[in-house]
Scaffold this motif. Structure first.
Motif, PDB file in Angstrom:
ATOM      1  N   PHE A 175      -5.568  -4.848  -0.060  1.00 39.96           N
ATOM      2  CA  PHE A 175      -4.789  -4.044  -0.999  1.00 39.96           C
ATOM      3  C   PHE A 175      -5.450  -4.034  -2.376  1.00 39.96           C
ATOM      4  N   MET A 176      -5.961  -5.181  -2.798  1.00 45.64           N
ATOM      5  CA  MET A 176      -6.659  -5.243  -4.088  1.00 45.64           C
ATOM      6  C   MET A 176      -7.922  -4.387  -4.060  1.00 45.64           C
ATOM      7  N   ASP A 177      -8.635  -4.417  -2.951  1.00 41.68           N
ATOM      8  CA  ASP A 177      -9.824  -3.565  -2.811  1.00 41.68           C
ATOM      9  C   ASP A 177      -9.442  -2.092  -2.880  1.00 41.68           C
ATOM     10  N   ALA A 178      -8.327  -1.740  -2.230  1.00 44.16           N
ATOM     11  CA  ALA A 178      -7.871  -0.348  -2.259  1.00 44.16           C
ATOM     12  C   ALA A 178      -7.509   0.076  -3.678  1.00 44.16           C
ATOM     13  N   LEU A 179      -6.807  -0.809  -4.402  1.00 46.02           N
ATOM     14  CA  LEU A 179      -6.457  -0.490  -5.794  1.00 46.02           C
ATOM     15  C   LEU A 179      -7.706  -0.354  -6.661  1.00 46.02           C
ATOM     16  N   GLU A 187      -9.954  -6.968 -14.179  1.00 46.84           N
ATOM     17  CA  GLU A 187      -9.342  -8.293 -14.090  1.00 46.84           C
ATOM     18  C   GLU A 187      -7.840  -8.212 -13.810  1.00 46.84           C
ATOM     19  N   LEU A 188      -7.229  -7.064 -14.119  1.00 49.40           N
ATOM     20  CA  LEU A 188      -5.788  -6.899 -13.922  1.00 49.40           C
ATOM     21  C   LEU A 188      -5.424  -6.355 -12.542  1.00 49.40           C
ATOM     22  N   ILE A 189      -6.422  -5.998 -11.742  1.00 45.11           N
ATOM     23  CA  ILE A 189      -6.150  -5.465 -10.406  1.00 45.11           C
ATOM     24  C   ILE A 189      -5.330  -6.451  -9.561  1.00 45.11           C
ATOM     25  N   PRO A 190      -5.678  -7.755  -9.535  1.00 44.74           N
ATOM     26  CA  PRO A 190      -4.843  -8.676  -8.744  1.00 44.74           C
ATOM     27  C   PRO A 190      -3.392  -8.719  -9.219  1.00 44.74           C
ATOM     28  N   ALA A 191      -3.181  -8.709 -10.527  1.00 45.60           N
ATOM     29  CA  ALA A 191      -1.808  -8.722 -11.048  1.00 45.60           C
ATOM     30  C   ALA A 191      -1.061  -7.455 -10.646  1.00 45.60           C
ATOM     31  N   ALA A 192      -1.733  -6.319 -10.725  1.00 45.56           N
ATOM     32  CA  ALA A 192      -1.103  -5.060 -10.318  1.00 45.56           C
ATOM     33  C   ALA A 192      -0.781  -5.081  -8.834  1.00 45.56           C
ATOM     34  N   ALA A 193      -1.693  -5.618  -8.028  1.00 47.40           N
ATOM     35  CA  ALA A 193      -1.471  -5.674  -6.580  1.00 47.40           C
ATOM     36  C   ALA A 193      -0.289  -6.572  -6.235  1.00 47.40           C
ATOM     37  N   TRP A 194      -0.267  -7.759  -6.839  1.00 50.94           N
ATOM     38  CA  TRP A 194       0.839  -8.678  -6.561  1.00 50.94           C
ATOM     39  C   TRP A 194       2.171  -8.110  -7.063  1.00 50.94           C
ATOM     40  N   THR A 195       2.159  -7.456  -8.212  1.00 49.20           N
ATOM     41  CA  THR A 195       3.385  -6.861  -8.751  1.00 49.20           C
ATOM     42  C   THR A 195       3.913  -5.785  -7.799  1.00 49.20           C
ATOM     43  N   ALA A 196       3.033  -4.927  -7.320  1.00 45.26           N
ATOM     44  CA  ALA A 196       3.454  -3.860  -6.402  1.00 45.26           C
ATOM     45  C   ALA A 196       3.968  -4.433  -5.092  1.00 45.26           C
ATOM     46  N   ALA A 197       3.242  -5.386  -4.517  1.00 47.54           N
ATOM     47  CA  ALA A 197       3.630  -5.949  -3.219  1.00 47.54           C
ATOM     48  C   ALA A 197       4.952  -6.709  -3.309  1.00 47.54           C
TER      49      ALA A 197
END
Length: 163
Positions: free
Chosen positions: A65-69, A79-89
């Motif tokens: 999912f992080m790769d897709a984002l 650097e914020l991609i993991p935070a965005a991914a976890w927030t969405a999930a």
């Protein structure tokens, strides 16, 4: 011509109102319809969140999912991609559960609307075919923000049938 008497004052205010307040809604069909909408939307969100968080239901997990984002060219630092991914999930999973049971539905439908707005804008790639699904899910979630969950919900039970 006979003049109508003035309506009684509102309790404890001394103010008058022209139209009496409407009685509480007794529309069982409306409440059942909102229950079905909530359960269907929540099921989809909980499944989607589970696929990301737990790799359930043949999901690919958070790394994918992080790769897709990262491939969507979101207007945020890498650097914020993991935070965005976890927030969405987490929003999909947790808010989906809360919408299903009808607990503070109006509040917890908002993160779902935001997640779907991002999906429409960035994951859709500007093609209507790829943005239909998140658009529908986002609009239904937005409708729940406006309507609330209905009386067949925890909100309805907590707030005495005003869900």
């Amino acid at each position: 011509m006979t003049r109508m008497p003035a309506p009684p004052p509102l309790p404890n205010t001394g103010q008058y109102h022209a139209v009496p307040p409407p009685p509480p809604s007794g529309n069982v069909a409306r409440d059942f319809g909102l229950l079905l909408i909530r359960l269907m939307v929540a099921t989809v969100f909980v499944f989607a969140g589970s696929q990301k968080l737990f790799k359930a239901f043949d999901g690919f997990g958070m790394e994918a999912f992080m790769d897709a984002l990262a491939g969507m060219r979101l207007p945020i630092d890498r650097e914020l991609i993991p935070a965005a991914a976890w927030t969405a999930a987490i929003s999909e999973f947790a808010c989906g559960i809360l919408v299903a049971i009808g607990l503070f539905t109006r509040v917890f439908a908002i993160p779902l609307v935001c997640t779907m707005a991002v999906a429409v804008i960035y994951a859709g790639g500007g093609h209507f075919v790829t943005m239909q699904y998140p658009l529908v899910m986002g609009v239904i979630s937005l409708a729940l923000v406006f309507t609330g969950p209905g009386r067949i919900s925890l909100d309805g039970a907590i707030f005495r049938g005003r869900g």
